[in-house]
Motif scaffolding. Structure first.
Motif, PDB file in Angstrom:
ATOM      1  N   GLY A 246       5.154  -9.047   1.554  1.00 54.15           N
ATOM      2  CA  GLY A 246       6.234  -8.164   1.979  1.00 54.15           C
ATOM      3  C   GLY A 246       5.779  -6.789   2.397  1.00 54.15           C
ATOM      4  N   ARG A 247       4.572  -6.672   2.926  1.00 54.59           N
ATOM      5  CA  ARG A 247       4.063  -5.379   3.383  1.00 54.59           C
ATOM      6  C   ARG A 247       3.440  -5.556   4.757  1.00 54.59           C
ATOM      7  NH1 ARG A 247       1.396  -3.430  -1.096  1.00 54.59           N
ATOM      8  NH2 ARG A 247      -0.586  -4.437  -0.547  1.00 54.59           N
ATOM      9  N   ARG A 248       4.002  -4.883   5.746  1.00 54.78           N
ATOM     10  CA  ARG A 248       3.481  -4.977   7.108  1.00 54.78           C
ATOM     11  C   ARG A 248       2.547  -3.797   7.366  1.00 54.78           C
ATOM     12  NH1 ARG A 248       8.035  -5.749  10.259  1.00 54.78           N
ATOM     13  NH2 ARG A 248       7.589  -7.940  10.706  1.00 54.78           N
ATOM     14  N   VAL A 249       1.304  -4.127   7.725  1.00 54.56           N
ATOM     15  CA  VAL A 249       0.309  -3.090   8.040  1.00 54.56           C
ATOM     16  C   VAL A 249      -0.015  -3.203   9.522  1.00 54.56           C
ATOM     17  CG1 VAL A 249      -1.978  -2.162   7.531  1.00 54.56           C
ATOM     18  CG2 VAL A 249      -0.637  -3.247   5.710  1.00 54.56           C
ATOM     19  N   TRP A 250       0.163  -2.094  10.232  1.00 56.55           N
ATOM     20  CA  TRP A 250      -0.039  -2.105  11.688  1.00 56.55           C
ATOM     21  C   TRP A 250      -1.004  -0.996  12.076  1.00 56.55           C
ATOM     22  CZ3 TRP A 250       1.456   1.259  15.795  1.00 56.55           C
ATOM     23  CH2 TRP A 250       1.377   0.676  17.080  1.00 56.55           C
ATOM     24  N   ASN A 251      -1.679  -1.191  13.200  1.00 55.03           N
ATOM     25  CA  ASN A 251      -2.630  -0.226  13.766  1.00 55.03           C
ATOM     26  C   ASN A 251      -3.926  -0.161  12.965  1.00 55.03           C
ATOM     27  OD1 ASN A 251      -3.061   1.561  15.970  1.00 55.03           O
ATOM     28  ND2 ASN A 251      -2.902   3.317  14.600  1.00 55.03           N
ATOM     29  N   ARG A 252      -4.326  -1.295  12.377  1.00 57.19           N
ATOM     30  CA  ARG A 252      -5.626  -1.340  11.710  1.00 57.19           C
ATOM     31  C   ARG A 252      -6.763  -1.181  12.720  1.00 57.19           C
ATOM     32  NH1 ARG A 252      -6.192  -3.950   6.557  1.00 57.19           N
ATOM     33  NH2 ARG A 252      -4.246  -4.795   5.749  1.00 57.19           N
ATOM     34  N   GLN A 253      -6.543  -1.677  13.924  1.00 54.37           N
ATOM     35  CA  GLN A 253      -7.624  -1.679  14.899  1.00 54.37           C
ATOM     36  C   GLN A 253      -7.082  -1.428  16.294  1.00 54.37           C
ATOM     37  OE1 GLN A 253      -9.235  -5.582  14.221  1.00 54.37           O
ATOM     38  NE2 GLN A 253      -7.687  -6.610  15.412  1.00 54.37           N
ATOM     39  N   HIS A 254      -7.969  -1.055  17.184  1.00 54.47           N
ATOM     40  CA  HIS A 254      -7.621  -0.933  18.596  1.00 54.47           C
ATOM     41  C   HIS A 254      -8.639  -1.741  19.385  1.00 54.47           C
ATOM     42  CE1 HIS A 254     -10.772   2.137  18.116  1.00 54.47           C
ATOM     43  NE2 HIS A 254     -11.009   2.012  19.407  1.00 54.47           N
ATOM     44  N   PHE A 255      -8.355  -1.948  20.655  1.00 52.53           N
ATOM     45  CA  PHE A 255      -9.230  -2.768  21.481  1.00 52.53           C
ATOM     46  C   PHE A 255      -9.759  -1.940  22.644  1.00 52.53           C
ATOM     47  CE2 PHE A 255      -6.550  -5.738  19.264  1.00 52.53           C
ATOM     48  CZ  PHE A 255      -7.421  -6.771  18.938  1.00 52.53           C
ATOM     49  N   VAL A 279       8.530  -4.730   3.812  1.00 56.95           N
ATOM     50  CA  VAL A 279       9.529  -5.676   4.333  1.00 56.95           C
ATOM     51  C   VAL A 279       9.711  -6.787   3.285  1.00 56.95           C
ATOM     52  CG1 VAL A 279       9.338  -5.275   6.821  1.00 56.95           C
ATOM     53  CG2 VAL A 279       7.613  -6.662   5.688  1.00 56.95           C
ATOM     54  N   PRO A 280      10.365  -6.474   2.180  1.00 57.10           N
ATOM     55  CA  PRO A 280      10.468  -7.429   1.059  1.00 57.10           C
ATOM     56  C   PRO A 280      11.134  -8.744   1.429  1.00 57.10           C
ATOM     57  CG  PRO A 280      11.971  -5.576   0.792  1.00 57.10           C
ATOM     58  CD  PRO A 280      11.067  -5.215   1.897  1.00 57.10           C
ATOM     59  N   GLU A 281      11.974  -8.736   2.464  1.00 59.21           N
ATOM     60  CA  GLU A 281      12.651  -9.978   2.865  1.00 59.21           C
ATOM     61  C   GLU A 281      11.697 -11.003   3.458  1.00 59.21           C
ATOM     62  OE1 GLU A 281      12.721  -7.207   6.425  1.00 59.21           O
ATOM     63  OE2 GLU A 281      12.969  -7.050   4.244  1.00 59.21           O
ATOM     64  N   LEU A 282      10.488 -10.573   3.793  1.00 56.51           N
ATOM     65  CA  LEU A 282       9.501 -11.492   4.379  1.00 56.51           C
ATOM     66  C   LEU A 282       8.416 -11.908   3.377  1.00 56.51           C
ATOM     67  CD1 LEU A 282       8.973  -9.870   7.911  1.00 56.51           C
ATOM     68  CD2 LEU A 282      10.468 -11.764   7.285  1.00 56.51           C
ATOM     69  N   GLN A 283       8.576 -11.554   2.090  1.00 57.72           N
ATOM     70  CA  GLN A 283       7.571 -11.893   1.093  1.00 57.72           C
ATOM     71  C   GLN A 283       7.553 -13.398   0.825  1.00 57.72           C
ATOM     72  OE1 GLN A 283       7.815  -9.671  -2.525  1.00 57.72           O
ATOM     73  NE2 GLN A 283       6.005 -10.601  -3.446  1.00 57.72           N
ATOM     74  N   ILE A 284       6.354 -13.997   0.824  1.00 57.76           N
ATOM     75  CA  ILE A 284       6.165 -15.421   0.564  1.00 57.76           C
ATOM     76  C   ILE A 284       5.381 -15.646  -0.726  1.00 57.76           C
ATOM     77  CG2 ILE A 284       4.985 -17.502   1.404  1.00 57.76           C
ATOM     78  CD1 ILE A 284       5.653 -16.651   4.238  1.00 57.76           C
ATOM     79  N   VAL A 285       4.391 -14.777  -0.993  1.00 59.29           N
ATOM     80  CA  VAL A 285       3.508 -14.917  -2.153  1.00 59.29           C
ATOM     81  C   VAL A 285       3.825 -13.816  -3.156  1.00 59.29           C
ATOM     82  CG1 VAL A 285       1.100 -14.880  -2.920  1.00 59.29           C
ATOM     83  CG2 VAL A 285       1.700 -15.929  -0.719  1.00 59.29           C
ATOM     84  N   ASP A 286       3.934 -14.175  -4.440  1.00 58.48           N
ATOM     85  CA  ASP A 286       4.232 -13.140  -5.443  1.00 58.48           C
ATOM     86  C   ASP A 286       3.001 -12.272  -5.700  1.00 58.48           C
ATOM     87  OD1 ASP A 286       2.686 -14.103  -7.896  1.00 58.48           O
ATOM     88  OD2 ASP A 286       3.920 -15.867  -7.480  1.00 58.48           O
ATOM     89  N   GLN A 287       3.233 -11.091  -6.239  1.00 55.51           N
ATOM     90  CA  GLN A 287       2.181 -10.096  -6.387  1.00 55.51           C
ATOM     91  C   GLN A 287       1.071 -10.555  -7.323  1.00 55.51           C
ATOM     92  OE1 GLN A 287       2.301  -7.289  -4.535  1.00 55.51           O
ATOM     93  NE2 GLN A 287       0.254  -6.696  -5.236  1.00 55.51           N
ATOM     94  N   ASP A 288       1.400 -11.262  -8.411  1.00 60.55           N
ATOM     95  CA  ASP A 288       0.379 -11.708  -9.357  1.00 60.55           C
ATOM     96  C   ASP A 288      -0.596 -12.682  -8.701  1.00 60.55           C
ATOM     97  OD1 ASP A 288       1.487 -10.174 -11.328  1.00 60.55           O
ATOM     98  OD2 ASP A 288       2.672 -11.795 -12.216  1.00 60.55           O
TER      99      ASP A 288
END
Length: 567
Positions: A246-255, A279-288
């Motif tokens: 549930g965490r979206r990370v963007w702009n890690r890299q450029h081309f 974005v908690p509504e998109l979480q599939i895997v629990d934190q543990d």
């Protein structure tokens, strides 16, 4: 060039970008260009186009075909809607204009008319600025979408677009929903890895059970260990995708685009430029479970690197050379995948090992030294036939004649030049003796003495041509060099150059499992035999002009065509 001349042949070019236009744009551009050509009385002899392709590079099929036809003299004019249809890159459009101008082909556009150097400079600069501005605006717009919790493009495995009809009748964009079936597979991968299963084991099991994997381009959707393991720093691979918690990370890299190849290469951005949105509504895997996977990844890295020395990974273009003679050349005859080292000494099918029996059932392995010895032995056997000995002798004599002819011409030219220089020196000396000395004469005399020395050195080198060899001597030299292949490849001082030269002559070695064959394999070698003899010579560097390393200079003749034979 008179553009009203009816006999002019014209080629049309059209292009549209996928993010700005649609397929019909190609036909619209060509239709307008045809009408223009008809009004001018020109004959349309060719049409080229590139669909859904950026104008930032000339690495496009249509533009390459146009350049090829230009070199053949197929037309007199290139007609397009506007200069930016050909390219938006300033350097590219200048180079294209220069190439067309060299072949006496003029660029004409519906917008600018006949294009000249001023158009190239001004329009090229404007297009380059437009590209940069578009990039900045696009990046700014995408970052705004991310901050609103929407997707900026690309859909990870486990999700599907979630579109709704808006009040104006259009569909919403940037929203995702979880795909239940794929989400179960993701959780299963995380559990299996946390319990100690390797990515290779997990991928093989999924393929064996016919579980469809993430598709990339025209890929078949098979699971691969790298699909699961990915790259921790870049956040790639199933096990590193933070969207699953549930965490979206963007702009890690450029081309950035390599100007030599036109291909994009990724560069990491500093962490402070990353944009992270929950974005908690998109979480599939629990934190543990996520933390358990991260802990195991770290323990694996420490086990592989107990000293803690973490070297930065090299960029793709800085990759090292192949370690062994046949690295990257061996192919599985059953599935076409590479044969790679499965341990320190044995080759095996990479697809069977990494993707499981569902992809390839070939589990046969073979020792590396056995493969190399059979390949070299096969080459020696094939090269020592009487027919190839005759070819070598004929090519040797031909090369000798060419070199001696060149040596004769060089001697004649050097002798003539030397006589002229000595005559000028004698004239200067006579003038000095007559009392006509000036400071300029000393400078001139020094220059002539230097030129005399250079011509004498050329003349001496030309006299080094060896005595013409007898046919038996040439044939024996051939056999010696062929038998020296293995010795040369094991010489530490020559190994790198010899290996590179020999690898360039072998296209591939197909490995066919066969229990009755040595090492459990039959081998089909494909490649060009021309130049192999140079690998058997101890003189791998380019020899002096007439020093006698003739095998280095031989070219392929009859009997040296690309060959395919079993070992």
């Amino acid at each position: 060039m008179n553009y009203s001349t009816p006999s002019l042949r014209v080629a049309l070019y059209a292009r549209y970008s996928s993010d700005l236009q649609q397929q019909s744009s190609i036909e619209d551009q060509l239709r307008l260009c045809r009408a223009y050509a008809a009004r001018e009385g020109w004959e349309v002899v060719a049409e080229f186009s590139d669909a859904a392709t950026s104008g930032a590079s000339l690495m496009r099929p249509g533009i390459k075909q146009l350049q090829g036809a230009t070199e053949m003299g197929a037309f007199d004019v290139v007609l397009t809607e506007a200069l930016d249809r050909l390219s938006r890159n300033q350097a590219d459009i200048a180079r294209l204009h220069q190439t067309l101008n060299f072949h006496d082909v003029q660029i004409v556009t519906l917008s600018e008319g006949a294009v000249n150097e001023m158009h190239i400079g001004l329009k090229g600069t404007m297009n380059a600025m437009l590209l940069k501005d578009l990039g900045e605006k696009t990046h700014r717009g995408l970052s705004g979408r991310i901050l609103k919790g929407k997707s900026a493009g690309g859909i990870s495995y486990g999700y599907r677009p979630d579109r709704e009809v808006l009040g104006d009748g259009t569909l919403s964009t940037g929203d995702l929903r979880i795909e239940a079936g794929e989400a179960d597979i993701i959780r299963r991968i995380f559990h299996d890895y946390a319990e100690g299963h390797s990515p290779r084991e997990i991928a093989a099991r999924l393929n064996r059970q016919n579980v469809p994997g993430p598709k990339r381009g025209q890929g078949c959707g098979n699971w691969n260990p790298s699909t699961i393991n990915g790259n921790v720093k870049r956040g790639t691979g199933v096990l590193n995708n933070e969207l699953y918690i549930g965490r979206r990370v963007w702009n890690r890299q450029h081309f950035i685009k390599d100007p030599a190849t036109g291909k994009r290469q990724a560069r990491m951005n500093p962490p402070e430029q990353w944009i992270t949105v929950d974005v908690p509504e998109l979480q599939i895997v629990d934190q543990d479970l996520w933390e358990a996977v991260k802990a195991r990844q770290e323990s694996v890295r420490e086990a592989l690197n107990p000293t803690g020395a973490r070297n930065t990974r090299r960029r793709t273009e800085e990759a090292r050379r192949p370690t062994y003679l046949l690295s990257g050349l061996l192919r599985c005859a059953e599935c076409g995948a590479s044969y790679t080292l499965i341990n320190k000494t044995r080759y095996g099918c990479a697809a069977s090992r990494n993707k499981g029996d569902a992809v390839c059932t070939n589990r046969t392995t073979i020792r590396r030294d056995a493969v190399e010895e059979r390949v070299l032995s096969g080459l020696r056997h094939r090269l020592l036939t009487p027919e190839l000995v005759e070819v070598y002798v004929a090519e040797y004599k031909s090369a000798y004649k060419e070199v001696t002819d060149t040596a004769g011409a060089t001697r004649k030219a050097a002798t003539t030049a030397l006589a002229g220089i000595e005559k000028k020196i004698a004239g200067l000396m006579a003038a000095i003796e007559d009392g006509l000395y000036t400071p300029m004469m000393k400078e001139k005399l020094l220059d002539l003495e230097q030129r005399k020395l250079e011509q004498q050195q050329i003349l001496e080198a030309a006299e080094l041509a060896p005595t013409p060899p007898m046919t038996p001597e040439v044939a024996e030299r051939f056999k010696t060099q062929v038998n020296n292949l293995t010795t040369t490849l094991n010489d530490p001082d020559l190994k790198t150059r010899s290996t590179e030269a020999l690898r360039g002559l072998i296209s591939s070695v197909r490995m066919e499992p066969d229990g009755s064959a040595p090492g459990g394999h039959r081998m089909l070698l494909e490649g060009d035999l021309a130049g192999i003899l140079a690998c058997g010579s101890a003189q791998m560097t380019k020899p002096p002009r007439f020093a006698g390393a003739w095998s280095e200079t031989l070219v392929a003749g009859a009997g040296f065509e690309p060959a395919t034979f079993r070992l």
